[in-house]
Write a protein that holds these residues in place. Structure first.
Motif, PDB file in Angstrom:
ATOM      1  N   ASN A 119     -48.133 -94.798  18.381  1.00 54.16           N
ATOM      2  CA  ASN A 119     -47.546 -94.948  17.056  1.00 54.16           C
ATOM      3  C   ASN A 119     -48.490 -94.352  16.010  1.00 54.16           C
ATOM      4  N   ASN A 120     -48.321 -94.746  14.750  1.00 51.94           N
ATOM      5  CA  ASN A 120     -49.091 -94.139  13.663  1.00 51.94           C
ATOM      6  C   ASN A 120     -49.968 -95.149  12.920  1.00 51.94           C
ATOM      7  N   PHE A 121     -50.458 -96.144  13.631  1.00 47.40           N
ATOM      8  CA  PHE A 121     -51.305 -97.140  12.984  1.00 47.40           C
ATOM      9  C   PHE A 121     -52.662 -96.534  12.618  1.00 47.40           C
ATOM     10  N   SER A 122     -53.110 -96.818  11.396  1.00 48.78           N
ATOM     11  CA  SER A 122     -54.451 -96.404  10.965  1.00 48.78           C
ATOM     12  C   SER A 122     -55.363 -97.617  10.797  1.00 48.78           C
ATOM     13  N   LEU A 123     -54.775 -98.802  10.693  1.00 50.17           N
ATOM     14  CA  LEU A 123     -55.522-100.041  10.493  1.00 50.17           C
ATOM     15  C   LEU A 123     -54.849-101.165  11.260  1.00 50.17           C
ATOM     16  N   VAL A 124     -55.670-101.961  11.936  1.00 49.12           N
ATOM     17  CA  VAL A 124     -55.184-103.227  12.491  1.00 49.12           C
ATOM     18  C   VAL A 124     -55.593-104.280  11.471  1.00 49.12           C
ATOM     19  N   ALA A 125     -54.623-104.723  10.692  1.00 47.59           N
ATOM     20  CA  ALA A 125     -54.900-105.569   9.541  1.00 47.59           C
ATOM     21  C   ALA A 125     -55.273-106.996   9.940  1.00 47.59           C
ATOM     22  N   ALA A 126     -55.834-107.726   8.978  1.00 45.73           N
ATOM     23  CA  ALA A 126     -56.191-109.128   9.209  1.00 45.73           C
ATOM     24  C   ALA A 126     -54.953-109.952   9.517  1.00 45.73           C
ATOM     25  N   ASP A 127     -55.080-110.828  10.492  1.00 45.98           N
ATOM     26  CA  ASP A 127     -54.010-111.765  10.878  1.00 45.98           C
ATOM     27  C   ASP A 127     -52.714-111.049  11.254  1.00 45.98           C
ATOM     28  N   MET A 128     -52.818-109.837  11.751  1.00 46.34           N
ATOM     29  CA  MET A 128     -51.635-109.049  12.093  1.00 46.34           C
ATOM     30  C   MET A 128     -50.801-109.710  13.189  1.00 46.34           C
ATOM     31  N   PHE A 129     -51.463-110.456  14.073  1.00 47.95           N
ATOM     32  CA  PHE A 129     -50.759-111.081  15.199  1.00 47.95           C
ATOM     33  C   PHE A 129     -50.933-112.597  15.192  1.00 47.95           C
ATOM     34  N   LEU A 130     -51.204-113.154  14.044  1.00 48.42           N
ATOM     35  CA  LEU A 130     -51.584-114.565  13.953  1.00 48.42           C
ATOM     36  C   LEU A 130     -50.539-115.496  14.568  1.00 48.42           C
ATOM     37  N   GLU A 131     -49.253-115.224  14.315  1.00 52.65           N
ATOM     38  CA  GLU A 131     -48.208-116.114  14.822  1.00 52.65           C
ATOM     39  C   GLU A 131     -47.913-115.900  16.306  1.00 52.65           C
ATOM     40  N   ALA A 132     -48.389-114.796  16.871  1.00 53.67           N
ATOM     41  CA  ALA A 132     -48.133-114.493  18.288  1.00 53.67           C
ATOM     42  C   ALA A 132     -49.227-115.114  19.149  1.00 53.67           C
ATOM     43  N   SER A 133     -49.378-116.417  19.034  1.00 56.32           N
ATOM     44  CA  SER A 133     -50.502-117.108  19.683  1.00 56.32           C
ATOM     45  C   SER A 133     -50.410-117.103  21.196  1.00 56.32           C
ATOM     46  N   GLY A 134     -49.240-116.771  21.758  1.00 58.14           N
ATOM     47  CA  GLY A 134     -49.086-116.750  23.206  1.00 58.14           C
ATOM     48  C   GLY A 134     -49.330-115.404  23.848  1.00 58.14           C
ATOM     49  N   LEU A 135     -49.747-114.408  23.056  1.00 63.04           N
ATOM     50  CA  LEU A 135     -49.958-113.070  23.611  1.00 63.04           C
ATOM     51  C   LEU A 135     -50.990-113.074  24.728  1.00 63.04           C
ATOM     52  N   LEU A 136     -50.642-112.400  25.825  1.00 62.07           N
ATOM     53  CA  LEU A 136     -51.570-112.209  26.943  1.00 62.07           C
ATOM     54  C   LEU A 136     -52.039-110.767  27.030  1.00 62.07           C
ATOM     55  N   ARG A 137     -51.178-109.824  26.639  1.00 62.14           N
ATOM     56  CA  ARG A 137     -51.530-108.402  26.723  1.00 62.14           C
ATOM     57  C   ARG A 137     -51.085-107.695  25.449  1.00 62.14           C
ATOM     58  N   LEU A 138     -52.011-106.933  24.852  1.00 58.64           N
ATOM     59  CA  LEU A 138     -51.739-106.185  23.631  1.00 58.64           C
ATOM     60  C   LEU A 138     -52.219-104.752  23.810  1.00 58.64           C
ATOM     61  N   ASP A 139     -51.304-103.803  23.639  1.00 59.15           N
ATOM     62  CA  ASP A 139     -51.621-102.391  23.834  1.00 59.15           C
ATOM     63  C   ASP A 139     -51.515-101.649  22.503  1.00 59.15           C
ATOM     64  N   LEU A 140     -52.653-101.178  21.998  1.00 54.36           N
ATOM     65  CA  LEU A 140     -52.713-100.385  20.771  1.00 54.36           C
ATOM     66  C   LEU A 140     -53.270 -98.989  21.052  1.00 54.36           C
ATOM     67  N   SER A 141     -53.171 -98.558  22.275  1.00 51.33           N
ATOM     68  CA  SER A 141     -53.751 -97.272  22.667  1.00 51.33           C
ATOM     69  C   SER A 141     -52.948 -96.105  22.102  1.00 51.33           C
ATOM     70  N   HIS A 142     -53.595 -94.934  22.112  1.00 52.96           N
ATOM     71  CA  HIS A 142     -52.953 -93.691  21.696  1.00 52.96           C
ATOM     72  C   HIS A 142     -52.347 -93.770  20.290  1.00 52.96           C
ATOM     73  N   ASN A 143     -53.105 -94.386  19.393  1.00 55.28           N
ATOM     74  CA  ASN A 143     -52.825 -94.294  17.966  1.00 55.28           C
ATOM     75  C   ASN A 143     -53.954 -93.449  17.365  1.00 55.28           C
ATOM     76  N   PRO A 144     -53.796 -92.131  17.365  1.00 58.85           N
ATOM     77  CA  PRO A 144     -54.916 -91.249  17.010  1.00 58.85           C
ATOM     78  C   PRO A 144     -55.455 -91.449  15.604  1.00 58.85           C
ATOM     79  N   GLY A 145     -54.644 -92.018  14.713  1.00 59.15           N
ATOM     80  CA  GLY A 145     -55.110 -92.248  13.349  1.00 59.15           C
ATOM     81  C   GLY A 145     -55.772 -93.595  13.148  1.00 59.15           C
ATOM     82  N   LEU A 146     -55.895 -94.379  14.205  1.00 63.90           N
ATOM     83  CA  LEU A 146     -56.478 -95.719  14.074  1.00 63.90           C
ATOM     84  C   LEU A 146     -57.976 -95.618  13.812  1.00 63.90           C
ATOM     85  N   ARG A 147     -58.381 -95.941  12.596  1.00 68.92           N
ATOM     86  CA  ARG A 147     -59.774 -95.806  12.189  1.00 68.92           C
ATOM     87  C   ARG A 147     -60.501 -97.142  12.045  1.00 68.92           C
TER      88      ARG A 147
END
Length: 290
Positions: free
Chosen positions: A115-143
Motif C-alpha cells: 500500500n502507500n503508508f508513510s507513517l504508522v500512526a500512534a494507536d493505529m491498531f489500539l482497538e484490534a487487541s486480538g491481533l496475532l499477525r500484522l503485515d505492513l511489508s512492501h510499503n516503500p514510502g513507510l518512513r
C-alpha cells in the motif's frame, strides 16, 4: 380432515417468519462483484475504488486485496464482530480512519502490505487487541513508526515491516509487544549509527526465540558498515559511541589550548616588532636618500 390440516397451515407462516429472522441475523447478502462461501467474503481483484457498503453480519474472513481502494469509511467494521481475517494488500491506502477496529474484537490477521503508508500512526491498531499477525511489508514510502504505533497489541506474535523505507525504528514501539515471536525487517535502508545500538541490543536478546530475516536486514549507512547484516554488528561496532574524556584528558586539552594561546600571542608580538622594524628601516632609507 379439516382439523388435521390446521397445524400444517399454521406451520407455514412460522417457517416464513423463522427464515426472515435468520436472514435478518446474517445482515446483507453477498456484495456485488464478491464471492461468498460460508463466512468468507472474497472481493479481491475486482478493480474496486471503494469498499462494499454492506457485508453479511457473520463475515469472518474478508478479502479486498488487489483493488484500488484509497480510503475506508470510519466505523466500517463496527458491525462485524465475527471478523477474524482482513486482507487489504495491494491497494492505495495511505491511512486508516480512527476507530476502524472498534467493533472487530476478534480480528487476528491483518494484511496491509503493498500500500502507500508513510507513517504508522500512534494507536493505529489500539482497538484490534486480538491481533496475532500484522503485515505492513512492501510499503516503500513507510518512513516512520510512531513509538506508540502498536500500543494495545499484547497478543501480537508476528510483525512484518520488511521492504519499506525505514532507516530507524523506536525501541519503544517494539518493547510493548510481549508476545512477539516473529519480526521481519529486511529490505529497509537502515542507518546503523549510534542511535541504532539500543534496538540492535534488544534484537540480539530476542533472536533465539524471535523468527527474523536477520540476514536480509542490512545497514545502508554509514559507509563503513554499508551492506553489513544488522545482527553482525557487535558491541565493539559501537565503541566510538561510548568514548568519554577523563580528567587527565580535559587537563591535557586545557594545557594545549593555553600553549597555543601563548604561542599565538608571542607570534603576533614578534610580527608586530618585525613590522615596526621594517617600517623604521624603510623610513631611514628614505631619509638617507634625501
Amino acid at each position: 380432515a379439516g382439523p388435521r390440516r390446521r397445524p400444517a397451515m399454521l406451520l407455514g407462516p412460522w417457517l416464513v417468519a423463522a427464515a426472515a429472522a435468520v436472514a435478518a441475523g446474517t445482515g446483507a447478502g453477498c456484495p456485488v462483484l464478491c464471492t461468498c462461501r460460508g463466512q468468507a467474503v472474497d472481493c479481491s481483484g475486482q478493480r474496486l475504488f471503494s469498499v462494499p457498503p454492506e457485508l453479511p453480519l457473520d463475515t469472518g474472513n474478508l478479502s479486498l486485496a488487489h483493488n484500488r481502494i484509497a480510503s475506508i469509511p470510519p466505523g466500517y467494521l463496527a458491525c462485524y464482530g465475527q471478523l477474524r481475517a482482513l486482507d487489504l494488500r495491494n491497494n492505495s491506502l495511505a491511512a486508516l480512519p480512527a476507530g476502524l477496529f472498534l467493533g472487530a474484537r476478534r480480528l487476528a490477521h491483518l494484511d496491509l502490505s503493498y500500500n502507500n503508508f508513510s507513517l504508522v500512526a500512534a494507536d493505529m491498531f489500539l482497538e484490534a487487541s486480538g491481533l496475532l499477525r500484522l503485515d505492513l511489508s512492501h510499503n516503500p514510502g513507510l518512513r516512520r513508526v510512531h513509538p506508540q504505533a502498536f500500543r494495545g497489541l499484547a497478543q501480537l506474535r508476528e510483525l512484518d515491516l520488511s521492504y519499506g523505507g525505514l532507516s530507524a525504528i523506536s525501541l519503544d514501539a517494539l518493547e510493548g509487544l510481549p508476545g512477539l515471536v516473529g519480526l521481519r525487517l529486511g529490505g529497509n535502508p537502515w542507518v546503523c549509527g549510534c542511535a541504532m545500538e539500543p534496538f540492535l541490543k534488544w534484537l540480539r536478546g530476542r533472536i533465539q526465540r524471535c523468527a527474523s530475516d536477520s540476514q536480509l536486514a542490512e545497514c545502508r549507512a554509514p559507509p563503513e558498515v554499508a551492506g553489513a547484516p544488522l545482527l553482525s554488528l557487535t558491541e565493539e561496532s559501537f565503541q566510538a559511541c561510548h568514548l568519554t574524556l577523563t580528567l587527565d584528558d580535559y587537563l591535557f586539552i586545557a594545557f594545549v589550548g593555553f600553549v597555543v594561546s601563548i604561542a599565538s600571542v608571542a607570534t603576533n608580538f614578534l610580527l608586530g616588532i618585525t613590522a615596526n622594524c621594517c617600517h623604521r628601516w624603510s623610513k631611514a632609507s628614505e631619509d638617507e636618500d634625501v
